[in-house]
Write a protein that holds these residues in place. Structure first.
Motif, PDB file in Angstrom:
ATOM      1  N   SER A   1     -13.650 -24.865  -7.878  1.00 44.25           N
ATOM      2  CA  SER A   1     -12.817 -25.153  -9.041  1.00 44.25           C
ATOM      3  C   SER A   1     -13.467 -24.610 -10.308  1.00 44.25           C
ATOM      4  O   SER A   1     -14.690 -24.590 -10.432  1.00 44.25           O
ATOM      5  N   VAL A   2     -12.639 -24.181 -11.242  1.00 45.26           N
ATOM      6  CA  VAL A   2     -13.086 -23.783 -12.571  1.00 45.26           C
ATOM      7  C   VAL A   2     -12.498 -24.787 -13.552  1.00 45.26           C
ATOM      8  O   VAL A   2     -11.308 -25.095 -13.497  1.00 45.26           O
ATOM      9  N   ALA A   3     -13.351 -25.302 -14.412  1.00 47.81           N
ATOM     10  CA  ALA A   3     -12.920 -26.317 -15.376  1.00 47.81           C
ATOM     11  C   ALA A   3     -13.583 -26.040 -16.720  1.00 47.81           C
ATOM     12  O   ALA A   3     -14.511 -25.228 -16.817  1.00 47.81           O
ATOM     13  N   HIS A   4     -13.094 -26.720 -17.734  1.00 43.31           N
ATOM     14  CA  HIS A   4     -13.779 -26.666 -19.029  1.00 43.31           C
ATOM     15  C   HIS A   4     -13.948 -28.076 -19.534  1.00 43.31           C
ATOM     16  O   HIS A   4     -13.199 -28.988 -19.180  1.00 43.31           O
ATOM     17  N   GLU A   5     -14.977 -28.251 -20.339  1.00 39.44           N
ATOM     18  CA  GLU A   5     -15.241 -29.526 -20.974  1.00 39.44           C
ATOM     19  C   GLU A   5     -15.539 -29.270 -22.446  1.00 39.44           C
ATOM     20  O   GLU A   5     -15.954 -28.162 -22.812  1.00 39.44           O
ATOM     21  N   PRO A   6     -15.332 -30.247 -23.300  1.00 35.58           N
ATOM     22  CA  PRO A   6     -15.614 -30.058 -24.717  1.00 35.58           C
ATOM     23  C   PRO A   6     -17.089 -29.737 -24.954  1.00 35.58           C
ATOM     24  O   PRO A   6     -17.962 -30.333 -24.332  1.00 35.58           O
ATOM     25  N   ASP A   7     -17.347 -28.764 -25.820  1.00 27.09           N
ATOM     26  CA  ASP A   7     -18.710 -28.402 -26.195  1.00 27.09           C
ATOM     27  C   ASP A   7     -18.677 -27.783 -27.585  1.00 27.09           C
ATOM     28  O   ASP A   7     -18.377 -26.598 -27.727  1.00 27.09           O
ATOM     29  N   PRO A   8     -18.957 -28.567 -28.614  1.00 23.72           N
ATOM     30  CA  PRO A   8     -18.881 -28.047 -29.981  1.00 23.72           C
ATOM     31  C   PRO A   8     -19.861 -26.913 -30.254  1.00 23.72           C
ATOM     32  O   PRO A   8     -19.697 -26.170 -31.209  1.00 23.72           O
ATOM     33  N   THR A   9     -20.871 -26.724 -29.438  1.00 23.65           N
ATOM     34  CA  THR A   9     -21.829 -25.639 -29.659  1.00 23.65           C
ATOM     35  C   THR A   9     -21.430 -24.366 -28.926  1.00 23.65           C
ATOM     36  O   THR A   9     -22.095 -23.346 -29.059  1.00 23.65           O
ATOM     37  N   ALA A  10     -20.360 -24.410 -28.148  1.00 23.04           N
ATOM     38  CA  ALA A  10     -19.937 -23.236 -27.371  1.00 23.04           C
ATOM     39  C   ALA A  10     -19.372 -22.161 -28.291  1.00 23.04           C
ATOM     40  O   ALA A  10     -18.654 -22.461 -29.249  1.00 23.04           O
TER      41      ALA A  10
ATOM     42  N   ASP B   1     -17.017 -20.066 -27.706  1.00 25.22           N
ATOM     43  CA  ASP B   1     -15.611 -19.724 -27.488  1.00 25.22           C
ATOM     44  C   ASP B   1     -14.658 -20.790 -28.018  1.00 25.22           C
ATOM     45  O   ASP B   1     -13.583 -20.991 -27.484  1.00 25.22           O
ATOM     46  N   GLY B   2     -15.051 -21.500 -29.062  1.00 26.34           N
ATOM     47  CA  GLY B   2     -14.144 -22.437 -29.696  1.00 26.34           C
ATOM     48  C   GLY B   2     -14.239 -23.852 -29.175  1.00 26.34           C
ATOM     49  O   GLY B   2     -13.267 -24.600 -29.244  1.00 26.34           O
ATOM     50  N   GLY B   3     -15.368 -24.233 -28.654  1.00 29.78           N
ATOM     51  CA  GLY B   3     -15.536 -25.627 -28.285  1.00 29.78           C
ATOM     52  C   GLY B   3     -15.382 -25.952 -26.823  1.00 29.78           C
ATOM     53  O   GLY B   3     -15.203 -27.102 -26.468  1.00 29.78           O
TER      54      GLY B   3
ATOM     55  N   ASP C   1     -20.073 -17.481 -20.315  1.00 30.62           N
ATOM     56  CA  ASP C   1     -19.149 -17.497 -21.448  1.00 30.62           C
ATOM     57  C   ASP C   1     -17.738 -17.274 -20.896  1.00 30.62           C
ATOM     58  O   ASP C   1     -17.541 -17.162 -19.682  1.00 30.62           O
ATOM     59  N   ALA C   2     -16.762 -17.174 -21.800  1.00 35.09           N
ATOM     60  CA  ALA C   2     -15.373 -16.985 -21.373  1.00 35.09           C
ATOM     61  C   ALA C   2     -15.184 -15.658 -20.635  1.00 35.09           C
ATOM     62  O   ALA C   2     -14.367 -15.563 -19.715  1.00 35.09           O
ATOM     63  N   GLU C   3     -15.952 -14.638 -20.991  1.00 35.94           N
ATOM     64  CA  GLU C   3     -15.833 -13.351 -20.296  1.00 35.94           C
ATOM     65  C   GLU C   3     -16.290 -13.464 -18.843  1.00 35.94           C
ATOM     66  O   GLU C   3     -15.713 -12.831 -17.954  1.00 35.94           O
ATOM     67  N   HIS C   4     -17.277 -14.297 -18.585  1.00 38.97           N
ATOM     68  CA  HIS C   4     -17.736 -14.554 -17.213  1.00 38.97           C
ATOM     69  C   HIS C   4     -16.614 -15.237 -16.415  1.00 38.97           C
ATOM     70  O   HIS C   4     -16.408 -14.939 -15.238  1.00 38.97           O
TER      71      HIS C   4
ATOM     72  N   GLY D   1      -5.024 -18.367 -24.112  1.00 39.21           N
ATOM     73  CA  GLY D   1      -4.390 -19.265 -25.058  1.00 39.21           C
ATOM     74  C   GLY D   1      -2.985 -19.670 -24.708  1.00 39.21           C
ATOM     75  O   GLY D   1      -2.385 -20.477 -25.387  1.00 39.21           O
ATOM     76  N   ALA D   2      -2.417 -19.127 -23.621  1.00 39.48           N
ATOM     77  CA  ALA D   2      -1.051 -19.479 -23.255  1.00 39.48           C
ATOM     78  C   ALA D   2      -0.979 -20.858 -22.612  1.00 39.48           C
ATOM     79  O   ALA D   2       0.086 -21.432 -22.519  1.00 39.48           O
ATOM     80  N   GLY D   3      -2.127 -21.384 -22.210  1.00 37.93           N
ATOM     81  CA  GLY D   3      -2.133 -22.678 -21.536  1.00 37.93           C
ATOM     82  C   GLY D   3      -2.397 -23.831 -22.439  1.00 37.93           C
ATOM     83  O   GLY D   3      -2.659 -24.934 -21.996  1.00 37.93           O
ATOM     84  N   GLY D   4      -2.376 -23.627 -23.739  1.00 36.50           N
ATOM     85  CA  GLY D   4      -2.635 -24.732 -24.656  1.00 36.50           C
ATOM     86  C   GLY D   4      -3.669 -24.331 -25.688  1.00 36.50           C
ATOM     87  O   GLY D   4      -4.110 -23.196 -25.754  1.00 36.50           O
ATOM     88  N   PRO D   5      -4.073 -25.286 -26.530  1.00 40.65           N
ATOM     89  CA  PRO D   5      -5.027 -24.971 -27.584  1.00 40.65           C
ATOM     90  C   PRO D   5      -6.396 -24.606 -27.025  1.00 40.65           C
ATOM     91  O   PRO D   5      -6.822 -25.130 -26.016  1.00 40.65           O
ATOM     92  N   ALA D   6      -7.046 -23.673 -27.676  1.00 38.81           N
ATOM     93  CA  ALA D   6      -8.393 -23.259 -27.257  1.00 38.81           C
ATOM     94  C   ALA D   6      -9.369 -24.215 -27.721  1.00 38.81           C
ATOM     95  O   ALA D   6     -10.057 -24.924 -27.645  1.00 38.81           O
TER      96      ALA D   6
END
Length: 168
Positions: A24-33, A35-37, A57-60, A163-168
């Motif tokens: 699975s690929v997921a994201h979690e909040p990270d204010p230091t990231a 790519d916008g959090g 990063d997001a490119e990975h 960005g088509a899936g919601g706010p970044a």
């Protein structure tokens, strides 16, 4: 840890009734990231154990999605390798140390198995601080990937990244 899964591929192997293995690929909040959090993570799991590793990063993440999307729809040779590493500080009985986890994720069609689609994840650990300790980590293998389903998930992941899936 609170994260939102964007790409999930689960499958059952072994005795009936077992929980599925998952990639699975997921994201979690990270204010230091950068790519916008968001901090993007790869989760690999079997019914007995799971682990997460951060994407660079997001490119990975895009590289992962493109590797899945590029899986040929029909039997044809294909293989892509993605590398991961992440270092964290740990405190052991002997004191603080750094632990680096490495992982390789292979995405492809196996020429020795009728060109069936596959995902193969293998991790290893290395402890610094003069211990020189290394160990194999988790191995998660799906040797019969439903390619159209995986490619659809990769398209959704790219849409989320763009960005088509919601706010970044």
């Amino acid at each position: 840890m609170h994260f939102e899964q964007v790409f999930t591929y689960a499958w059952r192997d072994g005795p009936a009734g077992r929980q599925p293995s998952v990639l699975s690929v997921a994201h979690e909040p990270d204010p230091t990231a950068p790519d916008g959090g968001r901090r993007w993570i790869l989760l690999a799991g079997t019914p007995e154990f799971s682990e997460t590793l951060a994407f660079d990063d997001a490119e990975h993440v895009r590289e992962f999605a493109r590797a899945v999307l590029d899986l040929p729809p029909g039997p044809a040779p294909y293989e892509r390798r993605l590398l991961f590493s992440e270092t964290v500080r740990r405190t052991l009985l002997s004191g603080p140390t750094e632990e680096t986890r490495y992982a390789t994720l292979w995405i492809g069609r196996d020429p020795e198995e009728g060109l069936r689609g596959f995902f193969s994840y293998q991790s290893s650990y290395s402890l610094s601080g003069g211990t020189g300790m290394t160990a194999l980590g988790l191995e998660v293998v799906c040797d019969d990937v439903d390619v159209p389903r995986a490619r659809a998930g990769a398209r959704e992941l790219l849409a989320e990244l763009d960005g088509a899936g919601g706010p970044a």
